[in-house]
Write a protein that holds these residues in place. Structure first.
Motif, PDB file in Angstrom:
ATOM      1  N   LEU A  97       0.860  -1.189   0.000  1.00 47.05           N
ATOM      2  CA  LEU A  97       0.000   0.000   0.000  1.00 47.05           C
ATOM      3  C   LEU A  97       0.896   1.239   0.000  1.00 47.05           C
ATOM      4  O   LEU A  97       1.932   1.248   0.653  1.00 47.05           O
ATOM      5  CB  LEU A  97      -0.843  -0.008   1.286  1.00 47.05           C
ATOM      6  N   ARG A 100      -0.028   6.584   3.440  1.00 41.84           N
ATOM      7  CA  ARG A 100      -0.944   7.727   3.393  1.00 41.84           C
ATOM      8  C   ARG A 100      -0.508   8.782   4.402  1.00 41.84           C
ATOM      9  O   ARG A 100      -0.016   8.443   5.477  1.00 41.84           O
ATOM     10  CB  ARG A 100      -2.362   7.299   3.757  1.00 41.84           C
ATOM     11  N   GLU A 102      -2.262  10.482   6.434  1.00 38.16           N
ATOM     12  CA  GLU A 102      -2.912  10.394   7.762  1.00 38.16           C
ATOM     13  C   GLU A 102      -2.194   9.398   8.666  1.00 38.16           C
ATOM     14  O   GLU A 102      -2.183   9.537   9.886  1.00 38.16           O
ATOM     15  CB  GLU A 102      -4.413  10.089   7.656  1.00 38.16           C
ATOM     16  N   ASN A 187      -1.993  -0.652  11.029  1.00 36.31           N
ATOM     17  CA  ASN A 187      -2.917  -0.017  10.086  1.00 36.31           C
ATOM     18  C   ASN A 187      -3.471  -1.140   9.233  1.00 36.31           C
ATOM     19  O   ASN A 187      -2.997  -1.394   8.135  1.00 36.31           O
ATOM     20  CB  ASN A 187      -2.171   1.016   9.227  1.00 36.31           C
ATOM     21  N   PRO A 188      -4.478  -1.859   9.767  1.00 32.62           N
ATOM     22  CA  PRO A 188      -4.976  -3.033   9.040  1.00 32.62           C
ATOM     23  C   PRO A 188      -5.900  -2.605   7.902  1.00 32.62           C
ATOM     24  O   PRO A 188      -6.294  -1.446   7.830  1.00 32.62           O
ATOM     25  CB  PRO A 188      -5.753  -3.787  10.119  1.00 32.62           C
ATOM     26  N   PRO A 189      -6.244  -3.531   7.005  1.00 29.32           N
ATOM     27  CA  PRO A 189      -7.235  -3.183   5.970  1.00 29.32           C
ATOM     28  C   PRO A 189      -8.588  -2.928   6.623  1.00 29.32           C
ATOM     29  O   PRO A 189      -9.032  -3.745   7.430  1.00 29.32           O
ATOM     30  CB  PRO A 189      -7.273  -4.438   5.085  1.00 29.32           C
ATOM     31  N   TYR A 190      -9.219  -1.799   6.303  1.00 26.97           N
ATOM     32  CA  TYR A 190     -10.480  -1.492   6.999  1.00 26.97           C
ATOM     33  C   TYR A 190     -11.574  -0.932   6.108  1.00 26.97           C
ATOM     34  O   TYR A 190     -12.558  -0.396   6.588  1.00 26.97           O
ATOM     35  CB  TYR A 190     -10.221  -0.544   8.171  1.00 26.97           C
ATOM     36  N   LEU A 191     -11.415  -1.013   4.793  1.00 27.67           N
ATOM     37  CA  LEU A 191     -12.476  -0.462   3.951  1.00 27.67           C
ATOM     38  C   LEU A 191     -13.669  -1.418   3.923  1.00 27.67           C
ATOM     39  O   LEU A 191     -13.503  -2.645   3.872  1.00 27.67           O
ATOM     40  CB  LEU A 191     -11.963  -0.185   2.540  1.00 27.67           C
ATOM     41  N   ALA A 211      -4.528  -5.235   1.364  1.00 23.67           N
ATOM     42  CA  ALA A 211      -4.161  -4.185   2.322  1.00 23.67           C
ATOM     43  C   ALA A 211      -5.293  -3.186   2.509  1.00 23.67           C
ATOM     44  O   ALA A 211      -5.184  -2.249   3.302  1.00 23.67           O
ATOM     45  CB  ALA A 211      -2.908  -3.452   1.841  1.00 23.67           C
ATOM     46  N   LEU A 212      -6.392  -3.387   1.784  1.00 23.45           N
ATOM     47  CA  LEU A 212      -7.485  -2.408   1.812  1.00 23.45           C
ATOM     48  C   LEU A 212      -8.788  -2.972   2.358  1.00 23.45           C
ATOM     49  O   LEU A 212      -9.470  -2.327   3.149  1.00 23.45           O
ATOM     50  CB  LEU A 212      -7.754  -1.904   0.383  1.00 23.45           C
TER      51      LEU A 212
HETATM   52  N1  GLN Z   1      -6.544   4.847   4.155  1.00 22.63           N
HETATM   53  C1  GLN Z   1      -6.596   3.910   3.066  1.00 22.63           C
HETATM   54  C2  GLN Z   1      -7.503   4.418   1.974  1.00 22.63           C
HETATM   55  O1  GLN Z   1      -8.403   5.157   2.247  1.00 22.63           O
HETATM   56  C3  GLN Z   1      -7.070   2.567   3.568  1.00 22.63           C
HETATM   57  C4  GLN Z   1      -5.997   1.925   4.321  1.00 22.63           C
HETATM   58  C5  GLN Z   1      -6.470   0.748   5.064  1.00 22.63           C
HETATM   59  O2  GLN Z   1      -7.466   0.077   4.728  1.00 22.63           O
HETATM   60  N2  GLN Z   1      -5.775   0.498   6.099  1.00 22.63           N
HETATM   61  O3  GLN Z   1      -7.324   4.114   0.811  1.00 22.63           O
END
Ligand code: GLN
Length: 283
Positions: A97, A100, A102, A187-191, A211-212
Motif C-alpha cells: 500500500l 498515506r 494520515e 494499520n490493518p485493511p479497513y475499507l 491491504a485495503l
Molecule cells: N486509508 C486507506 C484508503 O483510504 C485505507 C488503508 C487501510 O485500509 N488500512 O485508501
C-alpha cells in the motif's frame, strides 16, 4: 536533429495536463511536473520558470512513457517507485500500500500515549513506513515489523538497509508469544464492502486489495487481530490502531470485548476518526 522532436518543458506540460485532465486523472498539473522532474532532473521551480527549455530527446521519450502509465491512472508513487513518509523516502511497489499522510499522525499519537515503550511490533507493515518511523522516535527500543506477504516484506527490508527492524513473516500475530510487547500498532485493511465498490481507479486497480479490504463491514481484520493483540501485549501495554469513521463504533466494541480499558478514538488533521487506542489491564 529534426526540429519537430524539440519540445519545450512548457509545451510538454500543457499537452500532458490536457490529456491527464481529459482522462480524469487526479492532480494533472502535479503529475505532469513530477514526471518532467523525474526524467530531466530539473526542479519544479525550474520547469515552471523556464518553460522554453527544450527537453533532451531521451528524456522526452521517457516522459511520454511515464505519461502513458499515468493516463491509465497508475499512482504516481508506483510510477516513481517511491513515496515520502514523514522524513523518510520509501521504496514502494504494487506489492505494498502507498503510505498515506494520515498514517504519519499515528507515529506522533503513539509517542504521546506510550512514551516509555521499549518493545513494540507493527502488524502488517507493508512498505515498512510505520516500524521505520517508530524506530526513529523510539531510538532505544526493539521494533518488530510483520507482514503476511513475502513480497511486501522484501520491499520493507529494502527500506531498512541498516537493519534497525526485526522483520517477521506472519499471519497477523499468530505464533508470537504472549505478554511480549509494551506496544502493538497496526494499520490493518479497513475499507467496507461499499467503500471498496466506490474506490478511485488509482487505488482499486493498482494497490494490493489485501491491504485495503476489511470485508462487509470493514472489521474482519480487527476481529482477528484485536484478541491476538490482547494476548501478546504485556499488562498495561497499549495498542494504537488506524481506523476510519465507518468502523469506529465496531472497533471500540471489539476492543472492549477483548478486555481493553481506556479505549478512545482520535481524529486526524481533517477531523475524521482515524485512530483507536486502548490499554491491556493490569492482571
Ligand atoms: N486509508 C486507506 C484508503 O483510504 C485505507 C488503508 C487501510 O485500509 N488500512 O485508501
Amino acid at each position: 536533429m529534426n526540429d519537430s522532436t524539440m519540445v519545450g518543458l512548457g509545451d510538454w506540460l500543457k499537452r500532458a495536463m490536457g490529456e491527464l485532465e481529459a482522462a480524469g486523472v487526479e492532480s494533472p498539473g502535479l503529475s505532469g511536473r513530477l514526471i518532467l522532474s523525474e526524467v530531466t532532473g530539473f526542479s519544479s521551480a525550474k520547469i515552471l520558470g523556464f518553460p522554453e527549455i527544450f527537453i533532451p530527446p531521451d528524456a522526452l521519450f521517457e516522459a511520454d512513457v511515464l505519461l502513458e502509465r499515468r493516463l491509465r491512472h497508475e499512482p504516481m508513487a508506483y510510477i516513481l517507485g517511491r513515496k515520502e513518509f514523514r522524513n523518510i523516502t520509501l521504496k514502494v511497489t504494487p506489492a505494498v500500500l502507498i503510505p498515506r499522510p494520515e498514517t504519519e499522525e499515528l507515529i506522533d499519537l503513539t509517542q504521546s500515549i506510550c512514551p516509555d515503550a521499549s518493545t513494540m511490533v507493527d502488524v502488517g507493515s507493508g512498505s515498512g513506513c510505520i516500524p521505520l518511523s517508530l524506530s526513529e522516535v523510539f531510538p532505544e527500543s526493539r521494533v518488530v515489523g510483520t507482514d503476511f506477504s513475502q513480497k511486501a516484506l522484501k520491499v520493507a527490508q529494502s527500506n531498512d538497509p541498516d537493519r534497525r527492524i526485526s522483520w517477521v513473516q506472519s499471519d497477523w500475530l499468530a505464533g508470537f508469544d504472549r505478554d511480549r510487547f509494551d506496544l502493538i500498532v497496526s494499520n490493518p485493511p479497513y475499507l467496507t464492502h461499499d467503500e471498496m465498490e466506490s474506490l478511485d481507479p488509482q487505488v482499486g486497480e493498482y494497490e494490493p486489495i489485501s491491504a485495503l479490504t476489511g470485508g462487509e463491514d470493514g472489521c474482519d481484520a480487527y476481529r482477528v487481530l484485536v484478541p491476538q493483540i490482547a494476548r501478546c501485549l504485556k499488562h498495561r501495554g497499549k495498542t494504537v490502531l488506524e481506523i476510519s469513521p465507518s468502523v469506529e463504533n465496531q472497533v471500540i466494541q471489539i476492543l472492549g470485548e477483548s478486555g481493553f480499558v481506556h479505549i478512545r478514538t482520535h481524529p486526524d488533521w481533517a477531523g475524521r476518526a482515524r485512530f483507536a487506542t486502548g490499554e491491556r489491564p493490569n492482571g
